[in-house]
Design a protein around this motif. Sequence first.
Motif, PDB file in Angstrom:
ATOM      1  N   GLU A 194      12.376  -8.254  -2.022  1.00 30.80           N
ATOM      2  CA  GLU A 194      11.567  -8.266  -3.236  1.00 30.80           C
ATOM      3  C   GLU A 194      10.155  -7.785  -2.918  1.00 30.80           C
ATOM      4  OE1 GLU A 194       9.776  -8.845  -6.922  1.00 30.80           O
ATOM      5  OE2 GLU A 194      11.859  -8.525  -6.339  1.00 30.80           O
ATOM      6  N   LYS A 221       9.234  -5.132  -5.680  1.00 28.99           N
ATOM      7  CA  LYS A 221      10.342  -4.509  -6.389  1.00 28.99           C
ATOM      8  C   LYS A 221      10.309  -4.796  -7.884  1.00 28.99           C
ATOM      9  CE  LYS A 221      14.308  -4.697  -4.368  1.00 28.99           C
ATOM     10  NZ  LYS A 221      15.632  -5.202  -3.875  1.00 28.99           N
ATOM     11  N   SER A 222       9.999  -6.024  -8.250  1.00 32.55           N
ATOM     12  CA  SER A 222      10.045  -6.406  -9.666  1.00 32.55           C
ATOM     13  C   SER A 222       8.935  -5.764 -10.489  1.00 32.55           C
ATOM     14  CB  SER A 222       9.967  -7.931  -9.802  1.00 32.55           C
ATOM     15  OG  SER A 222       8.776  -8.421  -9.226  1.00 32.55           O
ATOM     16  N   GLU A 257       8.021  -2.671 -11.462  1.00 29.10           N
ATOM     17  CA  GLU A 257       8.597  -1.334 -11.462  1.00 29.10           C
ATOM     18  C   GLU A 257       7.537  -0.236 -11.471  1.00 29.10           C
ATOM     19  OE1 GLU A 257      11.359  -1.044 -14.625  1.00 29.10           O
ATOM     20  OE2 GLU A 257      12.702  -2.601 -13.829  1.00 29.10           O
ATOM     21  N   GLN A 300      14.664 -14.919  -2.234  1.00 29.07           N
ATOM     22  CA  GLN A 300      15.223 -13.575  -2.268  1.00 29.07           C
ATOM     23  C   GLN A 300      15.679 -13.140  -0.878  1.00 29.07           C
ATOM     24  OE1 GLN A 300      15.659 -11.584  -5.038  1.00 29.07           O
ATOM     25  NE2 GLN A 300      15.056 -13.423  -6.192  1.00 29.07           N
TER      26      GLN A 300
END
Length: 419
Positions: free
Chosen positions: A123, A142-143, A145, A211
């Motif tokens: 993540e 990652k989250s 974007e 994660q």
Amino acid sequence: MKIIKFLAVVLATVSLNAQNTKENSDQQKGYYITAIGNRVDGYYKTTDFLDAESLQFKKTETEPYTTLDVSTVTEYGIGTEFKFIKRTFQFDDTETSMKRLDTQSTPNWVTTTDFLNVLVEGEASLYSYRGKNGTKFFYNIKSKEEMPIEQLFYKRYRISQTSISENKVYLQQLLRDVRCEDQERSYFAKVKYDKKPLIRVFTQYNECIGQEYTAYNNSTGKNFELSITGYAGAHLTSFKVNSTEADSDAEGLLSPAVGVEFALVFPSEKWAFLGRVEFENLSGETEGNYERGFASSITDIYELDAQAINVQVGVRHNFARKDKSNFFVDGLVCASIPYGEIVKKTVVNTDGGNSFERPGETFDLQTSFCLNFGLGYTYQNKYGVALRYETGRNMFTNLPTTSTTSISRLGLNLRYTFY
């Protein structure tokens, strides 16, 4: 001859054992991904994997290695040890050398397309990039974007001739983006801009948010490598004796030598520490003439009959080429340990044409020191030739005599590298 046989046996034994070890660690399973997304599996030759230009790859164990064309590659990796991805990113391209620090705290952003070394993938991912001005670290979440891969910014800059300050924006970036809820803010004030502490921050964050992640070890790349080379050659040796009475003529001798060279090669292959052990044969004579009064002249004849073990240590710089040929220059300090003697004969020549010889003197030889320089070439990392020059040696050192020797060499060595 016993010394030569001993060196041959030692060399063969060490070479065989090291060759077996090297063969087992010379390749690693890996892959690369082409620009159109095809994955190719195979084997990399163990090297400095941070240098994409040096990658050697083969698809099967039996075929030969070929240089990987990284211009057509978007990703390559070696298990959980290394992973590299090609991206377009911005980085601060300011000097990091203490002597050349600028006076601005702000970055000099440069855009490039190159490979990033993936250190932690999850993540929150961490990357590094090694450029001409040192290693920089990058990250992304990652989250988020819309978030590109961006540099964790750190810069040292000069505020006066004697004072240096630091811009530590990376601490604010870490605090903002990879802080777990239960972590104290003060923790991030102490994180160093270095690989290990940054990896720790990112692994802790991925763990605390539950994660999965992969941490790449970067531990099986090419390390220091031992190379062993045998060599033999002939030297044009200049033999001269300097005396308070009269210096002798510098006579040229042909002196053969054989030896073995141990090189501890840096991962970059550009530099190496050297150790050489050499057996040398020395045989020849030189004469010095001078007048004694009005009725006679003196001729001193020095006969050298000796062997020497030369122990040399130093450094080498390689100018390696991709076709496995290599030019090199090196410099070494030599301790020459002789076994033998110099016999001094004195002939008195009278004005009447007569001559007689005085009783001779025998001098044992002592350890001497000199410098040794080389310029050479190797082909296919195996066969080579080197031109070597050695400064004068005084083998009368520490003896109760006013004389000194000057024994210098210029020679050509043929070389063969066992591994």
